[in-house]
Design a protein around this motif. Sequence first.
Motif, mmCIF file in Angstrom:
data_model
loop_
_atom_site.group_PDB
_atom_site.id
_atom_site.type_symbol
_atom_site.label_atom_id
_atom_site.label_comp_id
_atom_site.label_asym_id
_atom_site.label_seq_id
_atom_site.Cartn_x
_atom_site.Cartn_y
_atom_site.Cartn_z
ATOM 1 N N GLU A 165 0.826 -1.208 0.000
ATOM 2 C CA GLU A 165 0.000 0.000 0.000
ATOM 3 C C GLU A 165 0.856 1.252 0.000
ATOM 4 O OE1 GLU A 165 -2.573 -0.234 3.341
ATOM 5 O OE2 GLU A 165 -3.494 -2.082 2.638
ATOM 6 N N VAL A 166 1.987 1.212 0.696
ATOM 7 C CA VAL A 166 2.885 2.360 0.740
ATOM 8 C C VAL A 166 3.440 2.628 -0.650
ATOM 9 C CG1 VAL A 166 5.064 3.232 1.667
ATOM 10 C CG2 VAL A 166 3.469 2.014 3.161
ATOM 11 N N MET A 167 3.826 1.596 -1.363
ATOM 12 C CA MET A 167 4.367 1.751 -2.709
ATOM 13 C C MET A 167 3.327 2.311 -3.662
ATOM 14 S SD MET A 167 7.482 1.077 -2.583
ATOM 15 C CE MET A 167 8.044 0.743 -4.228
ATOM 16 N N GLU A 168 2.085 1.833 -3.534
ATOM 17 C CA GLU A 168 1.028 2.359 -4.401
ATOM 18 C C GLU A 168 0.792 3.826 -4.096
ATOM 19 O OE1 GLU A 168 -2.491 0.005 -4.037
ATOM 20 O OE2 GLU A 168 -1.545 -1.767 -4.881
ATOM 21 N N GLY A 169 0.791 4.170 -2.817
ATOM 22 C CA GLY A 169 0.595 5.566 -2.421
ATOM 23 C C GLY A 169 1.732 6.447 -2.913
ATOM 24 N N ALA A 170 2.956 5.922 -2.879
ATOM 25 C CA ALA A 170 4.113 6.678 -3.346
ATOM 26 C C ALA A 170 4.028 6.911 -4.845
ATOM 27 C CB ALA A 170 5.398 5.931 -3.004
ATOM 28 N N GLU A 171 3.555 5.899 -5.583
ATOM 29 C CA GLU A 171 3.421 6.070 -7.030
ATOM 30 C C GLU A 171 2.382 7.131 -7.346
ATOM 31 O OE1 GLU A 171 2.678 2.375 -8.973
ATOM 32 O OE2 GLU A 171 4.503 1.457 -8.205
ATOM 33 N N GLU A 172 1.264 7.109 -6.616
ATOM 34 C CA GLU A 172 0.229 8.116 -6.827
ATOM 35 C C GLU A 172 0.761 9.494 -6.499
ATOM 36 O OE1 GLU A 172 -3.684 8.005 -4.963
ATOM 37 O OE2 GLU A 172 -3.809 5.940 -5.660
ATOM 38 N N HIS A 173 1.494 9.605 -5.383
ATOM 39 C CA HIS A 173 2.031 10.894 -4.960
ATOM 40 C C HIS A 173 3.104 11.381 -5.940
ATOM 41 C CE1 HIS A 173 3.120 14.149 -2.350
ATOM 42 N NE2 HIS A 173 4.390 13.752 -2.364
ATOM 43 N N GLU A 174 3.878 10.425 -6.458
ATOM 44 C CA GLU A 174 4.955 10.781 -7.379
ATOM 45 C C GLU A 174 4.412 11.487 -8.615
ATOM 46 O OE1 GLU A 174 7.902 8.295 -10.199
ATOM 47 O OE2 GLU A 174 7.916 7.701 -8.085
ATOM 48 N N HIS A 175 3.374 10.967 -9.155
ATOM 49 C CA HIS A 175 2.778 11.595 -10.339
ATOM 50 C C HIS A 175 1.722 12.608 -9.936
ATOM 51 C CE1 HIS A 175 4.891 9.134 -13.218
ATOM 52 N NE2 HIS A 175 4.568 8.053 -12.531
ATOM 53 N N GLY A 176 1.249 12.511 -8.718
ATOM 54 C CA GLY A 176 0.277 13.470 -8.219
ATOM 55 C C GLY A 176 -0.961 13.550 -9.068
ATOM 56 N N GLY A 177 -1.262 12.517 -9.790
ATOM 57 C CA GLY A 177 -2.424 12.556 -10.657
ATOM 58 C C GLY A 177 -2.194 13.452 -11.867
ATOM 59 N N GLU A 178 -1.002 13.994 -12.018
ATOM 60 C CA GLU A 178 -0.679 14.889 -13.127
ATOM 61 C C GLU A 178 0.420 14.230 -13.965
ATOM 62 O OE1 GLU A 178 -2.425 17.580 -13.477
ATOM 63 O OE2 GLU A 178 -3.276 17.761 -11.482
ATOM 64 N N PRO A 179 0.058 13.600 -15.050
ATOM 65 C CA PRO A 179 1.057 12.895 -15.846
ATOM 66 C C PRO A 179 2.066 13.828 -16.514
ATOM 67 C CG PRO A 179 -1.060 12.892 -16.963
ATOM 68 C CD PRO A 179 -1.272 13.498 -15.598
ATOM 69 N N TRP A 180 1.795 15.108 -16.566
ATOM 70 C CA TRP A 180 2.698 16.039 -17.237
ATOM 71 C C TRP A 180 3.699 16.677 -16.278
ATOM 72 C CZ3 TRP A 180 1.633 20.599 -14.908
ATOM 73 C CH2 TRP A 180 0.364 20.753 -14.370
ATOM 74 N N THR A 181 3.657 16.342 -14.987
ATOM 75 C CA THR A 181 4.595 16.913 -14.027
ATOM 76 C C THR A 181 6.034 16.526 -14.372
ATOM 77 O OG1 THR A 181 2.913 16.845 -12.304
ATOM 78 C CG2 THR A 181 5.192 17.070 -11.586
ATOM 79 N N LEU A 182 6.255 15.279 -14.702
ATOM 80 C CA LEU A 182 7.604 14.834 -15.055
ATOM 81 C C LEU A 182 8.116 15.533 -16.316
ATOM 82 C CD1 LEU A 182 9.993 13.028 -14.386
ATOM 83 C CD2 LEU A 182 8.898 11.222 -15.738
ATOM 84 N N PRO A 183 7.341 15.602 -17.411
ATOM 85 C CA PRO A 183 7.843 16.328 -18.588
ATOM 86 C C PRO A 183 8.134 17.800 -18.294
ATOM 87 C CG PRO A 183 5.940 15.006 -19.196
ATOM 88 C CD PRO A 183 6.079 14.919 -17.711
ATOM 89 N N VAL A 184 7.328 18.419 -17.446
ATOM 90 C CA VAL A 184 7.576 19.817 -17.092
ATOM 91 C C VAL A 184 8.889 19.921 -16.314
ATOM 92 C CG1 VAL A 184 6.758 21.770 -15.697
ATOM 93 C CG2 VAL A 184 5.158 20.515 -17.140
#
Length: 178
Positions: free
Chosen positions: A3-22
Amino acid sequence: MHEVMEGAEEHEHGGEPWTLPVAVTLAILAVLVAMATLLGHRAATEELLLQTQASDQWAFFQAKNIRLHEMQAVADILGAVQPMDKDRTEEMREQYLKEVERYDKEKDEISEKAKELENEREMVSRREDRYDAAEVILEIALIICSLTLLTKKKFFWYAGILVGIAGVAVGLSGFLLH
């Protein structure tokens, strides 16, 4: 733990798939700003060096010019006086006139070299101006692009990319100056 890993993945992208390209765009713009800054500083140093060399050439020109006038004055005096040894005086006068001719030729060569250095300095100065402008434009692009992360609007990301492209074009135009 799963559950921690899933939460970290969600937080990493923050629901915004364009955060990493930015973020990648911001990193690229930061590197481009650093490159433009470095090129601008190097061009400024080169401009200063060329100005110093041109000034040295003009000082050398003045020294030759003074020496030329001294030689001309001595030759004129030797031509105007009533010498006791007319042949020896005429021989000395001819030597001084040859020196005048040599100094005049050297003076012209030095003048040309100084003018070449000044022209090169002007070109480097224009190149430096382009790099400085590119640096400012890229910094603006970086700021505009970072607004994307604050406002969550892609418009700022696209605008930052466009301004960044303009900054790169201005920087590249510095390379094209010859």
